[in-house]
Design a protein around this motif. Structure first.
Motif, PDB file in Angstrom:
ATOM      1  N   LEU A  11      -1.719  26.558  64.151  1.00 35.27           N
ATOM      2  CA  LEU A  11      -1.615  26.472  62.691  1.00 35.27           C
ATOM      3  C   LEU A  11      -2.146  25.141  62.171  1.00 35.27           C
ATOM      4  N   LYS A  12      -1.996  24.071  62.932  1.00 35.77           N
ATOM      5  CA  LYS A  12      -2.541  22.762  62.538  1.00 35.77           C
ATOM      6  C   LYS A  12      -4.071  22.763  62.542  1.00 35.77           C
ATOM      7  N   PHE A  13      -4.660  23.636  63.347  1.00 34.76           N
ATOM      8  CA  PHE A  13      -6.109  23.698  63.463  1.00 34.76           C
ATOM      9  C   PHE A  13      -6.781  23.870  62.101  1.00 34.76           C
ATOM     10  N   LEU A  14      -6.177  24.644  61.231  1.00 33.05           N
ATOM     11  CA  LEU A  14      -6.780  24.922  59.920  1.00 33.05           C
ATOM     12  C   LEU A  14      -6.927  23.665  59.063  1.00 33.05           C
ATOM     13  N   ASN A  15      -6.176  22.623  59.368  1.00 33.25           N
ATOM     14  CA  ASN A  15      -6.241  21.382  58.588  1.00 33.25           C
ATOM     15  C   ASN A  15      -7.141  20.323  59.217  1.00 33.25           C
ATOM     16  N   ASP A  16      -7.752  20.640  60.342  1.00 29.59           N
ATOM     17  CA  ASP A  16      -8.622  19.673  61.004  1.00 29.59           C
ATOM     18  C   ASP A  16      -9.902  19.488  60.182  1.00 29.59           C
ATOM     19  N   PRO A  17     -10.289  18.250  59.903  1.00 31.44           N
ATOM     20  CA  PRO A  17     -11.463  17.989  59.055  1.00 31.44           C
ATOM     21  C   PRO A  17     -12.813  18.043  59.783  1.00 31.44           C
ATOM     22  N   SER A  18     -12.815  18.372  61.052  1.00 28.06           N
ATOM     23  CA  SER A  18     -14.051  18.294  61.840  1.00 28.06           C
ATOM     24  C   SER A  18     -15.139  19.242  61.363  1.00 28.06           C
ATOM     25  N   MET A  19     -14.780  20.432  60.918  1.00 34.80           N
ATOM     26  CA  MET A  19     -15.813  21.375  60.474  1.00 34.80           C
ATOM     27  C   MET A  19     -16.502  20.862  59.218  1.00 34.80           C
ATOM     28  N   ASP A  20     -15.743  20.280  58.304  1.00 34.15           N
ATOM     29  CA  ASP A  20     -16.357  19.696  57.107  1.00 34.15           C
ATOM     30  C   ASP A  20     -17.285  18.542  57.494  1.00 34.15           C
ATOM     31  N   ALA A  21     -16.847  17.722  58.441  1.00 35.19           N
ATOM     32  CA  ALA A  21     -17.688  16.612  58.905  1.00 35.19           C
ATOM     33  C   ALA A  21     -18.963  17.137  59.550  1.00 35.19           C
ATOM     34  N   LEU A  22     -18.856  18.218  60.300  1.00 32.56           N
ATOM     35  CA  LEU A  22     -20.052  18.805  60.919  1.00 32.56           C
ATOM     36  C   LEU A  22     -21.022  19.298  59.855  1.00 32.56           C
ATOM     37  N   ARG A  23     -20.509  19.993  58.871  1.00 32.81           N
ATOM     38  CA  ARG A  23     -21.381  20.477  57.789  1.00 32.81           C
ATOM     39  C   ARG A  23     -22.110  19.326  57.113  1.00 32.81           C
ATOM     40  N   GLN A  24     -21.377  18.253  56.831  1.00 31.56           N
ATOM     41  CA  GLN A  24     -21.978  17.092  56.171  1.00 31.56           C
ATOM     42  C   GLN A  24     -23.011  16.422  57.072  1.00 31.56           C
ATOM     43  N   GLY A  25     -22.681  16.270  58.339  1.00 29.21           N
ATOM     44  CA  GLY A  25     -23.609  15.642  59.280  1.00 29.21           C
ATOM     45  C   GLY A  25     -24.895  16.429  59.435  1.00 29.21           C
ATOM     46  N   ILE A  26     -24.772  17.742  59.531  1.00 31.10           N
ATOM     47  CA  ILE A  26     -25.968  18.588  59.668  1.00 31.10           C
ATOM     48  C   ILE A  26     -26.807  18.521  58.398  1.00 31.10           C
ATOM     49  N   ALA A  27     -26.166  18.614  57.240  1.00 26.13           N
ATOM     50  CA  ALA A  27     -26.900  18.585  55.968  1.00 26.13           C
ATOM     51  C   ALA A  27     -27.674  17.279  55.798  1.00 26.13           C
ATOM     52  N   ALA A  28     -27.070  16.179  56.253  1.00 30.88           N
ATOM     53  CA  ALA A  28     -27.707  14.863  56.106  1.00 30.88           C
ATOM     54  C   ALA A  28     -28.584  14.502  57.310  1.00 30.88           C
ATOM     55  N   LYS A  29     -28.664  15.378  58.302  1.00 33.28           N
ATOM     56  CA  LYS A  29     -29.361  15.083  59.553  1.00 33.28           C
ATOM     57  C   LYS A  29     -28.855  13.776  60.167  1.00 33.28           C
ATOM     58  N   ASP A  30     -27.542  13.599  60.065  1.00 30.44           N
ATOM     59  CA  ASP A  30     -26.856  12.430  60.607  1.00 30.44           C
ATOM     60  C   ASP A  30     -26.345  12.810  61.997  1.00 30.44           C
ATOM     61  N   ARG A  31     -27.135  12.477  63.019  1.00 24.59           N
ATOM     62  CA  ARG A  31     -26.823  12.878  64.385  1.00 24.59           C
ATOM     63  C   ARG A  31     -25.455  12.400  64.830  1.00 24.59           C
ATOM     64  N   GLU A  32     -25.121  11.162  64.559  1.00 18.45           N
ATOM     65  CA  GLU A  32     -23.858  10.593  65.040  1.00 18.45           C
ATOM     66  C   GLU A  32     -22.654  11.344  64.458  1.00 18.45           C
ATOM     67  N   THR A  33     -22.670  11.577  63.153  1.00 17.65           N
ATOM     68  CA  THR A  33     -21.562  12.301  62.521  1.00 17.65           C
ATOM     69  C   THR A  33     -21.480  13.734  63.026  1.00 17.65           C
ATOM     70  N   ALA A  34     -22.631  14.391  63.103  1.00 16.42           N
ATOM     71  CA  ALA A  34     -22.649  15.778  63.574  1.00 16.42           C
ATOM     72  C   ALA A  34     -22.210  15.866  65.034  1.00 16.42           C
ATOM     73  N   PHE A  35     -22.668  14.947  65.866  1.00 15.98           N
ATOM     74  CA  PHE A  35     -22.274  14.946  67.277  1.00 15.98           C
ATOM     75  C   PHE A  35     -20.773  14.733  67.415  1.00 15.98           C
ATOM     76  N   ARG A  36     -20.243  13.745  66.717  1.00 15.77           N
ATOM     77  CA  ARG A  36     -18.808  13.445  66.801  1.00 15.77           C
ATOM     78  C   ARG A  36     -17.975  14.651  66.385  1.00 15.77           C
ATOM     79  N   ALA A  37     -18.393  15.294  65.295  1.00 12.28           N
ATOM     80  CA  ALA A  37     -17.661  16.469  64.811  1.00 12.28           C
ATOM     81  C   ALA A  37     -17.758  17.627  65.800  1.00 12.28           C
ATOM     82  N   ALA A  38     -18.960  17.876  66.316  1.00  5.21           N
ATOM     83  CA  ALA A  38     -19.134  18.966  67.290  1.00  5.21           C
ATOM     84  C   ALA A  38     -18.326  18.698  68.554  1.00  5.21           C
ATOM     85  N   HIS A  39     -18.309  17.449  68.984  1.00  5.84           N
ATOM     86  CA  HIS A  39     -17.555  17.078  70.174  1.00  5.84           C
ATOM     87  C   HIS A  39     -16.052  17.280  69.957  1.00  5.84           C
TER      88      HIS A  39
END
Length: 117
Positions: free
Chosen positions: A32-60
């Motif tokens: 149930l806590k999984f739904l509040n994890d911000p990683s998916m939003d960070a991944l979306r932002q990282g991919i949109a900005a082509k920010d490898r570090e942010t996208a990698f951290r979120a995917a990891h």
């Protein structure tokens, strides 16, 4: 809906996570806590900005959380994306991120259905 049925909907490894956590109540707490994890939003932002570090951290992070919770499909998608972004930006990243998004949506929908009963 039971937690076991929720895991069946998201093609997860219920037995594996229950074996690690030992109590269904503990599994439920973290699912149930999984739904509040911000990683998916960070991944979306990282991919949109082509920010490898942010996208990698979120995917990891998504990969690790999914592995710990037995979310098999999401783990696989997150792992492929994290591996692709480990060293440098990849033109494959957006397509792989779409796979993570699809697996995330499937996982979230199953959890929400479980929450609703």
């Amino acid at each position: 809906m039971t937690l076991r049925q929720c895991y069946a909907l998201l093609d997860g490894d219920y037995e594996g996570v229950l074996g690690r956590m030992r109590k269904e109540s503990l599994v439920e707490k973290f699912v149930l806590k999984f739904l509040n994890d911000p990683s998916m939003d960070a991944l979306r932002q990282g991919i949109a900005a082509k920010d490898r570090e942010t996208a990698f951290r979120a995917a990891h992070t998504i990969k690790g959380v999914a592995q710990n919770l037995g979310f098999t499909e999401l783990y696989g998608a997150g792992s492929r994306l994290a591996d692709e972004l480990r060293e440098s930006w990849s033109e494959e990243a957006p397509a792989l991120a779409w796979q993570v998004e699809a697996a995330y949506q499937k996982t979230a929908a199953a959890i929400l259905a479980y929450q609703e009963g």
